[in-house]
Design a protein around this motif. Structure first.
Motif, PDB file in Angstrom:
ATOM      1  N   THR A 179      -4.455  -8.302   1.794  1.00  0.00           N
ATOM      2  CA  THR A 179      -3.883  -6.959   1.567  1.00  0.00           C
ATOM      3  C   THR A 179      -4.936  -6.011   1.011  1.00  0.00           C
ATOM      4  O   THR A 179      -5.056  -4.861   1.443  1.00  0.00           O
ATOM      5  N   LEU A 180      -5.712  -6.486   0.045  1.00  0.00           N
ATOM      6  CA  LEU A 180      -6.771  -5.657  -0.538  1.00  0.00           C
ATOM      7  C   LEU A 180      -7.838  -5.309   0.497  1.00  0.00           C
ATOM      8  O   LEU A 180      -8.359  -4.177   0.500  1.00  0.00           O
ATOM      9  N   LYS A 181      -8.148  -6.247   1.387  1.00  0.00           N
ATOM     10  CA  LYS A 181      -9.154  -5.991   2.423  1.00  0.00           C
ATOM     11  C   LYS A 181      -8.728  -4.879   3.366  1.00  0.00           C
ATOM     12  O   LYS A 181      -9.574  -4.206   3.957  1.00  0.00           O
ATOM     13  N   ARG A 182      -7.419  -4.708   3.500  1.00  0.00           N
ATOM     14  CA  ARG A 182      -6.915  -3.618   4.367  1.00  0.00           C
ATOM     15  C   ARG A 182      -6.931  -2.265   3.651  1.00  0.00           C
ATOM     16  O   ARG A 182      -6.503  -1.259   4.209  1.00  0.00           O
ATOM     17  N   GLY A 183      -7.430  -2.254   2.434  1.00  0.00           N
ATOM     18  CA  GLY A 183      -7.537  -0.998   1.688  1.00  0.00           C
ATOM     19  C   GLY A 183      -6.266  -0.593   0.976  1.00  0.00           C
ATOM     20  O   GLY A 183      -6.132   0.564   0.557  1.00  0.00           O
ATOM     21  N   ILE A 184      -5.353  -1.516   0.812  1.00  0.00           N
ATOM     22  CA  ILE A 184      -4.070  -1.226   0.153  1.00  0.00           C
ATOM     23  C   ILE A 184      -4.171  -1.549  -1.333  1.00  0.00           C
ATOM     24  O   ILE A 184      -4.656  -2.611  -1.723  1.00  0.00           O
ATOM     25  N   THR A 185      -3.719  -0.620  -2.168  1.00  0.00           N
ATOM     26  CA  THR A 185      -3.693  -0.833  -3.613  1.00  0.00           C
ATOM     27  C   THR A 185      -2.429  -1.607  -3.983  1.00  0.00           C
ATOM     28  O   THR A 185      -1.338  -1.297  -3.504  1.00  0.00           O
ATOM     29  N   ILE A 186      -2.583  -2.603  -4.838  1.00  0.00           N
ATOM     30  CA  ILE A 186      -1.481  -3.501  -5.169  1.00  0.00           C
ATOM     31  C   ILE A 186      -1.065  -3.340  -6.631  1.00  0.00           C
ATOM     32  O   ILE A 186      -1.918  -3.288  -7.525  1.00  0.00           O
ATOM     33  N   GLU A 187       0.228  -3.269  -6.868  1.00  0.00           N
ATOM     34  CA  GLU A 187       0.735  -3.304  -8.243  1.00  0.00           C
ATOM     35  C   GLU A 187       0.580  -4.732  -8.774  1.00  0.00           C
ATOM     36  O   GLU A 187       0.823  -5.697  -8.045  1.00  0.00           O
ATOM     37  N   THR A 188       0.218  -4.849 -10.024  1.00  0.00           N
ATOM     38  CA  THR A 188      -0.159  -6.169 -10.544  1.00  0.00           C
ATOM     39  C   THR A 188       0.906  -6.825 -11.435  1.00  0.00           C
ATOM     40  O   THR A 188       0.623  -7.814 -12.111  1.00  0.00           O
TER      41      THR A 188
END
Length: 450
Positions: free
Chosen positions: A185-194
């Motif tokens: 998901t991060l590689k696709r440039g999407i910011t993730i809530e942690t």
């Protein structure tokens, strides 16, 4: 009975004797010993009188201490114990007696030396107060050792020191066996809530290397947004990061939400180069790029005796910064237009290189401010610089806490270590420690083996 209790209470209170090095490090040191009494040999006042003129931080500390004692003493005679502050439990006085009856430091170590006279003042005070523990406080290791050889307790001034430099916050963590779906998901440039991620550092802005077998990604945790995003590994002003740590540093240096950055690392890890390249990348966002470093070999007073104007006086000390600017300019060897722009920035003082002492009293507004060799600053100097920051200013401190040239500072008491330890949880702050040298294989050999 009440009189006996009072005597017992007084005997449990210690007397700390401060030498000049402590006051030049922190003028407010006299107020940092809680209920215990503090004394200063009269010779220290004489030494401070020699330091009171000038623009160096030591001169500032000397003047402030003299004012502090003058204001606190009022109608008191300072050779008698008196209270510095109304709510203070401890008292203060200036020690005049330099002639102990039992052990005389001047006879043992030589007459006329200031250090030996300070030792004698402490020894005389110890004889005057046989039921109380008298402790000499000094930043001078040799003076402390001499004191201990004379059966006089001695210690370093601990205020502003961190506990263990080897365990200092690094700003980065490597996690293995991390959730591969999150990495994708991060590689696709999407910011993730942690909120659902089990990250070890969530109370500070922090960088991560996340791995799962052959998959890996570098990411930044935003303390304010409680989110994780990918860190870009691209060029900054034509400078290519050579490892994950350098990419982390560039990310922090370019992040507009981060106003205070520290970069710590050995020589050759790219600290100053990355700070300069990032500043140039953002030159349109700031009114000026201001670069400075402490001038250690000579005091600012000594600079006045060198020939030439201010620029000519400080250029020898600023040579490493000019070297980095020259290296950046060389990256545009085939782009005369960009080389001209860099030259123009220097000529019009959009890039300004000046001594650190020259910023005292100034408000730094909309400036990208880089302080190189920050390990040679005291905690108070760091505070002074940051307190000058106006709106839309970014401050970057770079340095190596194990390569200190300033007397009385070490890896645990210098201003850079102090800042890293105390600012790490602030949302406006980010830090990264660079460990891998990228100057050359030969330079790495010196760092690793010699």
């Amino acid at each position: 009975m009440a009189k006996k209790e009072l005597q017992d209470k007084n005997s449990s209170k210690k007397i700390f004797v401060l030498d000049t090095s402590v006051i030049l490090y922190d003028h407010d040191a006299v107020n940092n010993f809680q209920e215990h009494d503090v004394a200063v040999p009269v010779l220290v006042l004489e030494e401070l009188d020699n330091f009171k003129s000038g623009n160096d931080t030591r001169n500032f500390e000397a003047r402030n201490f003299i004012r502090l004692i003058d204001q606190a003493s009022k109608n008191h005679l300072i050779n008698k114990w008196f209270t510095l502050k109304k709510n203070s439990l401890g008292k203060f006085k200036v020690v005049l007696d330099e002639h102990p009856k039992k052990i005389n430091a001047e006879k043992l170590f030589g007459e006329g030396k200031f250090d030996n006279r300070i030792l004698n003042a402490a020894l005389a005070l110890k004889e005057e107060n046989p039921k109380r523990k008298v402790i000499l406080v000094s930043k001078d290791i040799c003076l402390r050792l001499k004191a201990k050889s004379l059966d006089l307790h001695a210690e370093d001034y601990e205020t502003g020191k961190i506990k263990n430099a080897d365990e200092l916050y690094t700003g980065r963590t490597e996690l293995t066996d991390f959730d591969s779906k999150v990495i994708d998901t991060l590689k696709r440039g999407i910011t993730i809530e942690t909120t659902q991620l089990n990250l070890p550092y969530t109370d500070s802005n922090h960088f991560y290397i996340l791995r799962n077998k052959k998959k890996s990604i570098i990411a930044f945790y935003d303390q304010t947004a409680k989110s994780l995003r990918k860190v870009d590994e691209g060029l900054v002003f034509n400078i290519q990061p050579r490892n994950a740590e350098q990419s982390f540093a560039i990310d922090a240096l370019l992040n507009p939400d981060i106003k205070l950055v520290t970069i710590q690392g050995n020589a050759g890890t790219g600290k100053t180069l990355l700070a300069l390249a990032s500043a140039l990348e953002q030159r349109k966002d700031f009114r000026q790029i201001y670069i400075t470093r402490p001038i250690v070999p000579l005091s600012n007073k000594d600079i006045g005796f060198l020939p030439g104007d201010v620029k000519q006086k400080i250029d020898p000390y600023m040579a490493p910064i000019w070297d980095n600017l020259r290296f950046i300019r060389e990256q545009y060897a085939n782009d005369e237009k960009m080389q001209f722009k860099i030259d123009e920035l220097i000529r019009t003082e959009k890039i300004q290189i000046a001594p650190l002492a020259y910023i005292r009293g100034r408000t730094i507004t909309k400036i990208y401010f880089i302080v190189d060799e920050a390990q040679n600053l005291t905690p108070h100097e760091i505070k002074t610089i940051i307190s000058r920051a106006g709106e839309h200013t970014k401050i970057v401190f770079t340095g190596d806490i194990y390569q200190i040239d300033t007397p009385y500072l070490d890896s645990e008491s210098n201003g850079l270590s102090y800042l890293i330890e105390n600012a790490k949880k602030h949302p406006l702050y980010a830090h990264i420690t660079l460990q891998k040298g990228e100057r050359s294989e030969l330079a790495n050999l010196a760092i690793e083996l010699l």
